[in-house]
Structures are given as C-alpha cells and as structure tokens.
Write an enzyme that holds these catalytic residues in place. Structure first.
Site, mmCIF file in Angstrom:
data_model
loop_
_atom_site.group_PDB
_atom_site.id
_atom_site.type_symbol
_atom_site.label_atom_id
_atom_site.label_comp_id
_atom_site.label_asym_id
_atom_site.label_seq_id
_atom_site.Cartn_x
_atom_site.Cartn_y
_atom_site.Cartn_z
ATOM 1 N N ASP A 20 -0.255 -0.576 -4.646
ATOM 2 C CA ASP A 20 -1.148 0.018 -5.560
ATOM 3 C C ASP A 20 -0.758 1.293 -6.730
ATOM 4 O O ASP A 20 -1.244 1.955 -7.570
ATOM 5 C CB ASP A 20 -2.271 0.291 -4.944
ATOM 6 N N ASN A 21 0.205 2.135 -6.122
ATOM 7 C CA ASN A 21 0.623 3.739 -6.420
ATOM 8 C C ASN A 21 2.046 4.058 -6.068
ATOM 9 O O ASN A 21 2.557 3.414 -5.018
ATOM 10 C CB ASN A 21 -0.677 4.044 -5.716
ATOM 11 N N HIS A 38 1.518 2.021 4.080
ATOM 12 C CA HIS A 38 0.773 3.618 3.968
ATOM 13 C C HIS A 38 0.807 3.736 5.182
ATOM 14 O O HIS A 38 1.166 3.465 6.675
ATOM 15 C CB HIS A 38 -0.759 2.891 4.051
ATOM 16 N N ASP A 69 0.996 -0.807 -0.023
ATOM 17 C CA ASP A 69 -0.052 0.400 -0.564
ATOM 18 C C ASP A 69 0.689 1.323 0.036
ATOM 19 O O ASP A 69 1.477 1.379 1.029
ATOM 20 C CB ASP A 69 -0.879 -0.277 1.178
ATOM 21 N N ASP A 70 0.434 1.884 -1.051
ATOM 22 C CA ASP A 70 1.726 3.027 -0.922
ATOM 23 C C ASP A 70 3.080 2.611 -0.916
ATOM 24 O O ASP A 70 4.490 3.521 -0.933
ATOM 25 C CB ASP A 70 1.830 4.167 -0.596
ATOM 26 N N LYS A 116 -6.149 -5.273 2.683
ATOM 27 C CA LYS A 116 -6.649 -4.265 2.276
ATOM 28 C C LYS A 116 -7.528 -4.780 1.329
ATOM 29 O O LYS A 116 -6.925 -5.452 -0.097
ATOM 30 C CB LYS A 116 -6.127 -3.387 2.013
ATOM 31 N N ARG A 163 2.001 9.690 -5.180
ATOM 32 C CA ARG A 163 0.752 9.339 -5.400
ATOM 33 C C ARG A 163 -0.191 10.333 -5.264
ATOM 34 O O ARG A 163 -0.038 11.193 -5.048
ATOM 35 C CB ARG A 163 0.601 8.399 -3.660
ATOM 36 N N ARG A 199 -6.147 -0.061 -7.489
ATOM 37 C CA ARG A 199 -6.627 -1.807 -6.859
ATOM 38 C C ARG A 199 -8.306 -1.842 -7.830
ATOM 39 O O ARG A 199 -7.672 -3.166 -8.016
ATOM 40 C CB ARG A 199 -7.589 -2.040 -5.649
ATOM 41 N N HIS A 253 -10.523 -2.705 0.373
ATOM 42 C CA HIS A 253 -10.938 -1.382 -0.411
ATOM 43 C C HIS A 253 -11.553 -1.568 -2.078
ATOM 44 O O HIS A 253 -10.863 -0.106 -2.654
ATOM 45 C CB HIS A 253 -9.202 -0.339 -0.652
#
Ligand SMILES: *[C@@H]1O[C@H](CO)[C@@H](O)[C@H](O)[C@H]1NC(C)=O
Ligand SMILES: *[C@@H]1O[C@H](CO)[C@@H](O)[C@H](O)[C@H]1NC(C)=O
Ligand SMILES: *[C@@H]1O[C@H](CO)[C@@H](O)[C@H](O)[C@H]1NC(C)=O
Ligand SMILES: *[C@@H]1O[C@H](CO)[C@@H](O)[C@H](O)[C@H]1NC(C)=O
Ligand SMILES: *[C@@H]1O[C@H](CO)[C@@H](O)[C@H](O)[C@H]1NC(C)=O
Ligand SMILES: *[C@@H]1O[C@H](CO)[C@@H](O)[C@H](O)[C@H]1NC(C)=O
Length: 501
Positions: A273-274, A181, A31-32, A123, A282, A74, A125
C-alpha cells in the site's frame, strides 16, 4: 444466459473441464512492505516465495503508489481514483473515520455486476461498507486483525474456504496481509513488528505454517534513508523476521490456488500500500515512501515472465488492469487516469514519457499535510502546501526504535549517522524538485536553480492538468481560493490570497 456461462457451457462439452476455463484475479497487498526480497536486489532479507513468484512475473522497477498512507492507498487501489477524488483523505479506523464518497465505483462492485465472485481476506481498512462490499469477507471488521492479517495458517484456511464456495464463477480475490506493519504502538508485547507473534515461544502462540527467519542486527545493511545505528539495525532485523511470515503466507495462498486447480488461469498481482515505516518512507512522497514492489504474473504462457519492466506505473493502474482482464468496461460518465498493464505483458513500450502522480492529505486525522507529486523517470516535483508547518509524525512511527533514536541523538547532540537532520525532515520547502538521474536519494532540491526553470515549469503544468482532470479541491492551495459556483460557475478560478511572504 450470460456470455461467461455460455462460454463455460460450450467448453464443458468440448475438451476442457469447466472449472479451469475461468480467468481469475488474485491481488495480494502487503502492509507497509518494501523491496525486502532477492528479486529487488536485497541480498540479506530472505523471501524465497516472493522470489519464486517474481520468476513467474513481470517485475516492475518503476511502480508507485498514488498516496503513501494505508486507507487512502487501499481506496485508490480499489477505485482507480486518487484519494482526493474518492474522498478517503486519511485513515479509516477509529477517530480518523475517513470514508470514500457514497457514489464511488469500487472494483468489487463493478465485477459483481458481471457475475464475478469477489472476496477479501485480511486487512480491509476502507469504507463505507456499501462502496466496498465483497461477496466473501473475512476482515478486521469482524475478526482479530492479527488472525486474518498475520496468522498465515488462518489466512490459508480462509483462502481454502473461499475457493471451495461457488466454484462455477470466475473470481477476484484480494488478500490484505497485515505484515510487515509495525506493532510497537498497538501490540508491543509481540515486538516492534509483531515478529514474535506465533513463533511458539511462551505467551506468543503458534502459527503452525510459519518458520521464522532470524537476522543478526550487526550483519545487516540499513537502506540509505535509515540512520546507520544499532537501534535502527535492530529495528530492521525485526522487520525482516516479519517479512518471513509475509513471504511464507504468499507461498501458502498460491499453494491453495494450485491445489484447487485454478492457479493456471489466475492473474496474480503482488504489491504494497505504501512505503516502509521508516524516515522518508510511509507518509512521504520521497521514493522510499512512494516506490512499491509490483509483481504481475500472467498464467498465459506467451506473456513476459521473469523479466523487468522499467515502464512508469501507478497503483491507480490496478483497476484498469483488472477490468481489462475481465473484459469489463468502466461506467460511462467518469474517467480513470490509470491504464491497463496487460499490454506490458507482451512488450515494453518503445518510448515511455509517462508521468505518475500522487496526492496526500492526511494520515491520522491530526496529520494535515497536503502534498501533490509528479514523478517521471528522470524528475520528481513535490508540492508541499503546508510547508510552513513541521512535517507530522504518526503515533506508530513515533514510538519506533528508529525514530526514538533520531530524537534522542538530536536532543543530546550526538551524531545521527543519517543523511538528514530532523530540522530538514520537519521543515520542507513549498516546492521540491529532484533530478533523480544525478540525485537518486533526493538530497538536492533544485526548485530554485535557474538552470532547471524550464523543467520546473513543465512539471508544474503537468501536475496542474492532472489536478484539474481529477477534480482536486486543493487545486488553488495554498495561495488562492477556488471559486467555482455562482458568478464563477462557467469559469472556475483561483483567486489570489496575497499570502506569500
Ligand atoms: C454463492 O452463490 C449464491 C447463489 O448465487 C449466493 O447466494 C451466495 O451469496 C454466494 N456466496 C458467496 C460466498 O459468494
Ligand atoms: C464476517 O462478516 C461476513 C459478512 O460480511 C460473514 O460472511 C462472515 O461469516 C463473518 N465472519 C465472522 C468470523 O464473523
Ligand atoms: C493461527 O491460526 C490457527 C488456525 O486457526 C490456530 O490453530 C493457531 O492457534 C493460530 N495461532 C495464533 C498465534 O493465534
Ligand atoms: C476477454 O476477451 C478476450 C479476447 O476477446 C478473451 O480471450 C478472454 O478469454 C476474455 N476474458 C474473460 C475473463 O472473459
Ligand atoms: C531514548 O531515550 C529515552 C529516554 O532517555 C530512553 O528511555 C530510550 O530507551 C531511548 N531510545 C532509544 C531508541 O535510544
Ligand atoms: C545515495 O544513493 C546511492 C544509490 O542509490 C546509494 O548507493 C548511496 O548509499 C546513497 N547515499 C546517501 C548518503 O544518500
């Protein structure tokens, strides 16, 4: 009897134990997360488990997300469709409430039809539920996100539970880590990146399987897009400590597969994801927001391992890759723009003219900033449709030490030690063209340069073609209105607004 059962049946009576003949997929999504590991030439941040996985993987040096925002990315990873095509225009949780369209095909649903067992741990989301449903789900929807997303002991036990159930089916398991994150916005008591959560100090709880790694802020090098100040160094140090939890989590998950005897027939993928939650990261289509780590580890001995591929790759390629692995075809009547990455496991393409594309609309519901991007090996073109408005900042990044530092320094007219000014960051040109060969940091916009006119025209054309192909509702924005019904049914048109000043 399905083909797979038949195969198993035959093999069971030949020389192999039944279980180990199945071909599975494990997809791990940070995540990030960024390039904070030795395999991607970060010499400071320690990530031995990711490095070990990289040694057994094809390491992608040109992998890009199609959108630099959590839920949209996602949804694109799980459907193979860009956000504007699957409907997830922004974040899914709370007031943002974005969802994909009801009739979209998702990877777990496609696989379930072929008797492949699907699981998600951590996660999720994305929504709605009927589009994204897995056979086994332990996510933030009915657990604490800190437990299923950051407590690597808990994650390990859930993976074990998943592997113990229904062992007769091949599986697709998606593990969504919540690390690294930020959490200064939601759980400030645990530090900027929740780097204290579970470290055993008073009030922090204990994650038995985690050995935190600590960093001296002044011994770090900040990436080029982050300002070189004490505040930013401290922020990065916290992020690196959280990476140690993610990294050890990856090691634990792989160990569970190994213990269950399935690692040797599982295709393993690791990505994020990013971009990382820092300026230009991000929510941006600059490379710090768009470029992703991507490791593809094949259990087949004769595939490429511990090699780098330079081929242009999109996270939209994940769905075609997994479908290819399971020999499942995408339903008729619609088409994906991604391609299977399995051929790359055999050899590097002779020539790679491929472009990858991206589409961003929102992050939070208030952050309307539609952008489209095309990136080739050499060039990047970004179309900022809302270029008259300041670039929006999300709640989480706003409170970060790094952003507060930029704000404070700007307000008090102190030096920024940054490669931009906040003014540049907020106000962007409608078109941004970068020649990455000479300007990898994307600092010189060439969109107005006459010598780049042919390049600009060509990239615009390719971008438009992709928008048409993926049914982009923003195809005429911001200078026209799309009319495609009634009189325009047979010839959809962009009608001019004459709004260019
Ligand atoms: C296991 O298989 C049974 C029978 O096919 C099914 O009812 C159950 O939902 C499956 N459980 C999981 C977690 O996949
Ligand atoms: C969460 O929901 C899934 C079904 O969607 C269920 O199988 C699981 O047991 C639930 N977990 C908890 C902790 O309630
Ligand atoms: C992490 O999960 C384990 C197993 O469920 C539990 O014993 C431990 O207390 C959890 N740690 C934290 C910090 O919540
Ligand atoms: C997919 O097909 C290939 C070639 O026909 C075969 O080797 C492989 O085992 C199949 N994979 C699965 C998961 O059935
Ligand atoms: C920014 O300024 C505010 C108000 O003066 C102060 O409370 C805060 O600590 C500063 N933050 C940083 C990162 O410099
Ligand atoms: C620009 O990029 C190069 C190469 O990636 C890097 O070494 C350099 O530090 C960057 N500098 C700035 C100020 O952007």
């Amino acid at each position: 009897m399905s083909k797979l059962y038949m195969l198993c049946f035959l093999l069971c009576f030949s020389m192999y134990p039944c279980k180990s003949n199945f071909q599975n997929v494990l997809l791990m999504v940070a995540d990030d997360g960024g390039f904070e590991m030795g395999a991607y030439l970060n010499k400071i941040c320690q990530a031995p488990n990711l490095d070990k996985l990289a040694k057994k993987s094809l390491i992608f040096s040109n992998a890009f997300t199609s959108v630099s925002s959590c839920s949209p990315s996602r949804s694109a990873i799980l459907t193979g469709l860009p956000a504007h095509q699957n409907g997830m225009y922004g974040l899914h949780q709370g007031v943002h409430h974005f969802n994909s369209f009801d009739k979209i095909h998702s990877l777990p649903k496609l696989l379930q039809k072929h008797n492949i067992r699907t699981g998600i741990i951590g996660k999720k989301h994305v929504g709605p539920k009927q589009v994204y449903s897995f056979d086994f789900e332990e996510t933030e929807e009915n657990n604490s996100i800190l437990q299923v997303g950051r407590n690597i002991t808990k994650i390990k036990l859930l993976v074990r539970k998943f592997l113990q159930q229904n062992q007769s089916q091949p599986f697709f398991l998606y593990v969504g880590f919540h690390d690294p994150h930020r959490c200064g916005h939601t759980h400030p008591e645990y530090g900027n990146f929740c780097e204290k959560f579970g470290n055993g100090e008073p009030g922090m709880g204990l994650i038995p399987d985690w050995e935190p790694i600590y960093y001296q802020p002044d011994q770090l090098k900040v990436p080029y897009f982050v300002q070189d100040t004490v505040a930013a160094h401290e922020d990065i140090a916290a992020q690196y400590t959280t990476i140690s939890r993610l990294d050890q989590g990856v090691g634990l998950v792989l160990k569970e597969l190994e213990n269950a005897g399935v690692l040797e027939n599982t295709l393993v993928m690791y990505t994020s994801d990013n971009g990382i939650p820092f300026p230009s990261g991000r929510t941006n289509f600059y490379d710090p927001g768009m470029a992703e780590p991507f490791l593809l580890s094949s259990p087949r001995k004769d595939d490429r391992h511990n090699e780098v591929t330079y081929s242009m790759t999109s996270l939209l390629d994940i769905v075609p890759t997994v479908l290819d692995w399971f020999n499942v075809s995408y339903p008729e009547g619609s088409e994906l723009t991604g391609i299977s990455l399995l051929p790359l496991l055999k050899q590097e393409p002779k020539e790679d003219k491929r472009a990858v594309f991206g589409s961003h609309n929102h992050h939070e519901v208030t952050m309307y900033y539609p952008m489209r991007v095309i990136r080739t090996k050499r060039y990047k073109l970004i179309h900022n449709m809302n270029y008259k408005m300041p670039f929006p900042i999300d709640q989480d990044f706003y409170l970060s030490q790094s952003f507060q530092d930029l704000l404070n320094r700007t307000q008090s007219k102190q030096p920024l030690f940054w490669y931009k000014t906040l003014q540049d960051y907020y106000y962007r040109s409608e078109w941004e063209l970068y020649d990455l060969k000479y300007d990898p940091n994307e600092s010189r916009n060439l969109a107005e340069k006459s010598s780049y006119k042919a390049v600009l025209t060509d990239l615009k054309q390719q971008l438009t073609q992709w928008q048409v192909k993926t049914l982009d509702p923003w195809i005429c924005s911001p200078h026209g209105v799309l009319e495609n019904q009634g009189l325009f049914k047979d010839h959809p048109s962009c009608l001019p607004l004459h709004n260019e000043l």
